[in-house]
Design a protein around this motif. Structure first.
Motif, PDB file in Angstrom:
ATOM      1  N   LEU A 152       0.749  -1.217   0.046  1.00 64.21           N
ATOM      2  CA  LEU A 152       0.142  -0.045  -0.253  1.00 64.21           C
ATOM      3  C   LEU A 152       1.040   1.371   0.012  1.00 64.21           C
ATOM      4  CD1 LEU A 152      -2.884   1.740   0.323  1.00 64.21           C
ATOM      5  CD2 LEU A 152      -2.504   1.290   2.791  1.00 64.21           C
ATOM      6  N   ASP A 153       0.970   1.872  -1.119  1.00 61.74           N
ATOM      7  CA  ASP A 153       1.715   3.022  -1.398  1.00 61.74           C
ATOM      8  C   ASP A 153       1.013   4.108  -1.369  1.00 61.74           C
ATOM      9  OD1 ASP A 153       3.572   4.857  -1.992  1.00 61.74           O
ATOM     10  OD2 ASP A 153       3.954   4.049  -4.136  1.00 61.74           O
ATOM     11  N   VAL A 154       1.318   5.227  -0.326  1.00 58.79           N
ATOM     12  CA  VAL A 154       0.412   6.496  -0.288  1.00 58.79           C
ATOM     13  C   VAL A 154       1.422   7.550  -0.583  1.00 58.79           C
ATOM     14  CG1 VAL A 154      -0.589   8.135   1.047  1.00 58.79           C
ATOM     15  CG2 VAL A 154      -1.080   5.719   1.742  1.00 58.79           C
ATOM     16  N   THR A 164      -1.546   3.598  -4.118  1.00 61.71           N
ATOM     17  CA  THR A 164      -1.177   2.496  -5.045  1.00 61.71           C
ATOM     18  C   THR A 164      -1.668   1.074  -4.095  1.00 61.71           C
ATOM     19  OG1 THR A 164      -0.196   3.815  -6.350  1.00 61.71           O
ATOM     20  CG2 THR A 164      -0.047   1.479  -6.526  1.00 61.71           C
ATOM     21  N   LEU A 165      -2.504   0.351  -4.557  1.00 62.01           N
ATOM     22  CA  LEU A 165      -2.633  -1.059  -3.753  1.00 62.01           C
ATOM     23  C   LEU A 165      -2.085  -1.917  -4.603  1.00 62.01           C
ATOM     24  CD1 LEU A 165      -5.847  -0.376  -2.304  1.00 62.01           C
ATOM     25  CD2 LEU A 165      -3.924  -1.367  -1.236  1.00 62.01           C
ATOM     26  N   ARG A 199      -3.069   4.077   8.673  1.00 62.31           N
ATOM     27  CA  ARG A 199      -2.012   4.841   8.192  1.00 62.31           C
ATOM     28  C   ARG A 199      -2.317   6.196   7.999  1.00 62.31           C
ATOM     29  NH1 ARG A 199       2.211   3.174   3.158  1.00 62.31           N
ATOM     30  NH2 ARG A 199       3.078   5.215   3.213  1.00 62.31           N
ATOM     31  N   ALA A 200      -1.587   7.307   8.561  1.00 63.18           N
ATOM     32  CA  ALA A 200      -1.993   8.527   8.269  1.00 63.18           C
ATOM     33  C   ALA A 200      -1.359   9.221   7.005  1.00 63.18           C
ATOM     34  CB  ALA A 200      -1.470   9.565   9.374  1.00 63.18           C
ATOM     35  N   ALA A 201      -2.267   9.693   6.367  1.00 67.14           N
ATOM     36  CA  ALA A 201      -2.037  10.365   5.116  1.00 67.14           C
ATOM     37  C   ALA A 201      -1.908  11.944   5.121  1.00 67.14           C
ATOM     38  CB  ALA A 201      -2.557  10.086   3.942  1.00 67.14           C
ATOM     39  N   SER A 210      -7.077   2.952   6.118  1.00 67.53           N
ATOM     40  CA  SER A 210      -7.111   1.800   7.298  1.00 67.53           C
ATOM     41  C   SER A 210      -7.279   0.336   6.533  1.00 67.53           C
ATOM     42  CB  SER A 210      -8.278   1.825   8.220  1.00 67.53           C
ATOM     43  OG  SER A 210      -9.515   2.298   7.573  1.00 67.53           O
ATOM     44  N   VAL A 211      -6.942  -0.575   6.836  1.00 64.41           N
ATOM     45  CA  VAL A 211      -7.174  -1.943   6.412  1.00 64.41           C
ATOM     46  C   VAL A 211      -7.804  -2.861   7.312  1.00 64.41           C
ATOM     47  CG1 VAL A 211      -6.045  -3.778   5.275  1.00 64.41           C
ATOM     48  CG2 VAL A 211      -5.107  -1.405   4.806  1.00 64.41           C
ATOM     49  N   ILE A 212      -8.626  -3.317   6.873  1.00 60.00           N
ATOM     50  CA  ILE A 212      -9.492  -4.404   7.806  1.00 60.00           C
ATOM     51  C   ILE A 212      -9.545  -5.744   7.106  1.00 60.00           C
ATOM     52  CG2 ILE A 212     -11.379  -4.966   9.063  1.00 60.00           C
ATOM     53  CD1 ILE A 212     -11.939  -1.681   8.926  1.00 60.00           C
TER      54      ILE A 212
END
Lengths: 666, 168
Positions: A152-154, A164-165, A199-201, A210-212
């Motif tokens: 996961l690229d922010v 980008t995922l 992850r704060a952006a 956030s990822v769940i």
């Protein structure tokens, strides 16, 4: 949550005839099976080697497995290796007889050394699976092969934030949120995740990701929530892989043109090129309510204040004693990706870009370059307007891309490039190079073989057993209630953070997972915490995540302004190689004085449980160093140097491992 | 006769008092009573340098000499000499020698003036080299305002364990 298999043997073991289980002599046995993507995956000629599952390179079951991932496998007897190109462009390389294998150049240790039997190569399947981000998970009596979201690229840019995922397999999703909502929730079907949960952006238009994880081992679902800034807009962005989805977020006042996120989507849908436009907001009379601004252009007149697509305006050549320079005039920002082909052709693609001059091909009377070509086209995969500059070289000459104001220069050296590097990429923004990405050297293909696909640079190595081999923790020193040193109008804490963020962007672009101990001007443990609590909290970030490296970024100071220079510190002996690799890059790239590598008992590098260094980038108490620290180019050079050093360190580990294997094999 | 007896008793009491005093406060070794070597670190090369100071003849116990040495390190060499120095306003609150370890309690601006990592290691190196130059002292435990701390506030160099010459 879910039990994940390491190198444990699967139900396969029970199917083997006991007499066939031999570590020394592999034997053909019954089939082995897994649950994978809704069906049972069966291997036809599995073998048992050192207690682990060995699968033939031509096994139809393995072929099905790879096909679903978008991956390909090639056994190259002449090279004595097996190369797997992942659907997300990672490259996994096994060498016959070597227990070490590489994932994008980073060495890992397999369950056993691949071997050849009956003219067929056998590879350690679970190691291969894990290298492709497919985890083996226990589910009662079945072992499930579960694809994972691998990255996961922010990436914040000047006006947009691009997320980008990347997945181990082609991505399918359902949109759970309304299109007008500030939260974009996408449920990715059939894919699990071991990504960081929150992850704060800090970029435009986006606050948090956030990822769940949910679902079952056989039917996993991973929901990714993007908390957008109210009034922001978002669209899908074309990508170069079916395993990748990218979304651009822009703050209010910036209109995005492109493909809206559908209710049901996949990485394979047609996605229009991204267009970024600023909206001019009408002046608001006092006392009147402000005009609404949304993702469209309400409240403002749409004006293309900045060209969304760059234009290549000129192409000139100039010979020098060093070789040939090809200067490209470029109006606008581009990303670039260059490739070196086996037949001495070299080209660079600029995107998004159009050609303002005529396409042409010209022969050159030059001992370095035989001919030069330039043309424009729309990328067949990403549908991006692309300008390609291609050269036929007299021999494998070294080509260096030099960003310049108003464009870039391709410097073709009179000497050959001995590194055999075949691909690189970067980004040119405002005449500045903000990412310089050069992949690991790869051996040139044999003349009688079709060149393998280019090695990937975007994706991270898989973690070694017991650790997260993808994760680098960057510690911007000080912050919050502790500003660190302050001289010449500069504050250490903010400089450290700026360099760290640049370093994060570079490392993520090169495929690493990166975590900052602090993402803003804040304490890590708490305001006015004790030195122990604050410093240990920084180590805890890395230690708890079992990171591969820990890099603390600082700026030095001294009571006298006479001292200057760059120093890299380490403490634990196993950190020296990282310090050495990083400092070599810093010393060669920076204009500061080389103050060397020093061993010191600094708390954060003492108590980190992985290779850890502390970089003192320059003295802000020195006038000359302070002047450098005020320039973006210096801060970027520091970040690039550290990132290059990280790559060198990872490469050296791979080399060391290879040598180790040779010794072990004697 | 009574006078002689009284003188003898006073003499014995005096001897006993001296023996008792020496039992608890060991004498500084002979040879170190006149001059003291103070080390400092040159910032340009990070090399150690030293100079000698005369010792107050009235300071005879090892705690006192160690305190004096610490004060000299904090004061540093003459101003015209380039040296890594403790922040101005740093004070030595106390020095106690227990076994082979000198515990140096620093205060004042040492806790309020974070300097770079370069300066920190130089400061502690000069302190440790000076104190361990005294016979009987091989390690230095630094405390700040009476408390053991991992580093100086906002600092880097780890000081929660005794430092020796091998620490640098």
């Amino acid at each position: 949550m879910l039990g994940r298999k390491g190198t444990a043997l699967i139900v396969f073991a029970a199917l083997l005839a006991p007499s066939a289980i031999s570590a020394a002599t592999p034997a053909s046995t019954a089939t082995a099976s897994f649950w994978y993507a809704g069906t049972r995956l069966v291997f036809e000629r599995p073998q048992l080697r050192d207690g682990a599952l060995a699968v033939a390179s031509d096994d139809l079951g393995l072929g099905r497995f790879l096909t679903k991932l978008g991956a390909t496998l090639a056994y190259r007897p002449s090279q004595n290796d097996v190369v797997v190109n992942g659907g997300d462009k990672r490259v996994v390389t096994f060498r016959i007889g070597d227990v070490h294998y590489t994932v994008d150049g980073v060495s890992q240790v397999a369950s056993f050394a691949p071997y050849v039997s009956g003219g067929i190569a056998y590879v350690p399947f679970l190691d291969l699976s894990r290298a492709l981000s497919v985890d083996a998970i226990d589910d009662d009596t079945t072992t499930v092969l579960q694809p994972q979201l691998s990255a996961l690229d922010v990436r914040p840019e000047s006006r947009v934030t691009v997320v980008t995922l990347r997945g181990a397999s082609p991505l399918r999703f359902k949109r759970l949120s309304e299109s007008a909502s500030d939260r974009v929730s996408l449920a990715f079907l059939g894919i699990g995740s071991t990504l960081e949960h929150d992850r704060a952006a800090t970029g435009p238009g986006l606050k948090n990701v956030s990822v769940i994880e949910g679902g079952t081992p056989k039917n996993p679902t991973t929901t990714v929530n993007f908390d957008a800034v109210p009034g922001s807009t978002h669209v899908l962005v074309p990508t170069d892989s079916a395993n990748t989805i990218a979304i651009a977020f822009a703050a209010a006042g910036v209109a995005l043109g492109g493909t809206a996120i559908p209710a049901d989507g996949a990485s394979t849908i047609a996605i229009a090129p991204l267009v970024v436009r600023e909206t001019r907001v009408a002046a608001i009379a006092p006392g009147l309510a402000p005009a609404p601004i949304s993702g469209s252009v309400r409240g403002g007149t749409p004006t293309a204040l900045t060209l969304p697509v760059a234009t290549v305006t000129s192409l000139e050549t100039a010979e020098s004693n060093d070789g040939l320079g090809v200067r490209l005039g470029i109006a606008g920002d581009v990303t670039y990706e260059w490739h070196r082909l086996a037949d001495n052709r070299w080209y660079v693609d600029l995107k998004p870009a159009t050609l303002a001059i005529a396409a042409r091909e010209q022969p050159l009377q030059n001992d370095a370059v035989v001919s030069l070509r330039i043309k424009s086209f729309v990328g067949p995969l990403d549908r991006m307007p692309t300008v390609r500059v291609a050269m036929t070289l007299a021999s494998p000459r070294a080509v260096t891309i030099v960003p310049q104001s108003g464009g870039m220069s391709l410097a073709v050296d009179r000497l050959d490039d001995l590194s055999a590097t075949r691909m690189g990429a970067g980004e040119l923004t405002g005449g500045r190079l903000i990412a310089s990405i050069v992949p690991l050297p790869t051996p040139p293909p044999a003349p009688d073989e079709t060149p393998a696909p280019d090695p990937a640079w975007k994706f991270a190595p898989t973690p070694p057993a017991g650790g997260n081999g993808k994760l680098i923790v960057i510690d911007p020193g000080h912050g919050g209630s502790d500003i660190g040193a302050a001289h010449n109008g500069l504050a250490e804490a903010s400089l450290n953070l700026e360099i760290s963020k640049r370093l994060r962007s570079l490392l993520i672009a090169r495929g690493w997972q990166v975590r900052l101990t602090r993402d803003g001007d804040s304490d890590v443990f708490g305001v006015n915490a004790s030195a122990h609590d604050e410093l240990q909290a920084r180590d805890d970030v890395a230690n708890a995540a079992n990171a591969r490296m820990f890099i603390s970024v600082h700026t030095n100071s001294f009571t006298s302004s006479s001292l200057n220079g760059t120093t890299t510190y380490y403490f634990n002996p196993d950190s020296y190689a990282l310090a050495s690799a990083v400092h070599a890059r810093l010393a060669s790239a920076l204009p500061t004085k080389d103050d060397g590598i020093r061993k010191e008992n600094f708390y954060v590098i003492h108590h980190a449980k992985m290779p850890a260094i502390l970089v003192e980038t320059a003295f802000l108490s020195n006038l000359a160093d302070a002047a450098l620290l005020r320039t973006e180019s210096f801060l970027q050079s520091v970040a690039v140097s550290i990132a290059d050093g990280v790559r060198d360190f990872a490469t050296s580990q791979s080399t060391v491992s290879s040598h180790g294997a040779m010794v072990d094999g004697q | 006769m009574k006078m002689l007896r009284a003188i003898a008793i006073v003499a014995l009491l005096g001897i006993a008092a001296y023996v008792g005093y020496r039992a608890f406060v060991p004498p500084i070794p002979s040879g170190a009573t006149k001059m003291l070597t103070v080390y400092f670190v040159k910032p340009e090369t990070e090399a150690l340098a030293s100079y000698s100071v005369s010792l107050n003849p009235k300071t005879t116990d090892i705690d006192g000499v160690a305190f004096y040495a610490t004060s000299q390190v904090i004061a540093g060499p003459p101003a015209e000499i380039s040296a890594i120095r403790f922040p101005a306003g740093t004070v030595a609150r106390s020095v106690r020698v227990t076994g082979a370890t000198a515990t140096v309690d620093l205060g004042g601006n040492i806790a309020a003036s974070p300097d770079g990592s370069f300066a920190e290691s130089g400061q502690f190196k000069s302190l440790v080299w000076t104190l361990t130059g005294m016979t009987g002292i091989s390690a230095v435990q630094v405390t700040v305002d009476g408390a053991k701390v991992p580093t100086l506030p906002g600092g880097h160099f780890e000081i929660d364990e005794p430092l020796s010459r091998k620490s640098f």
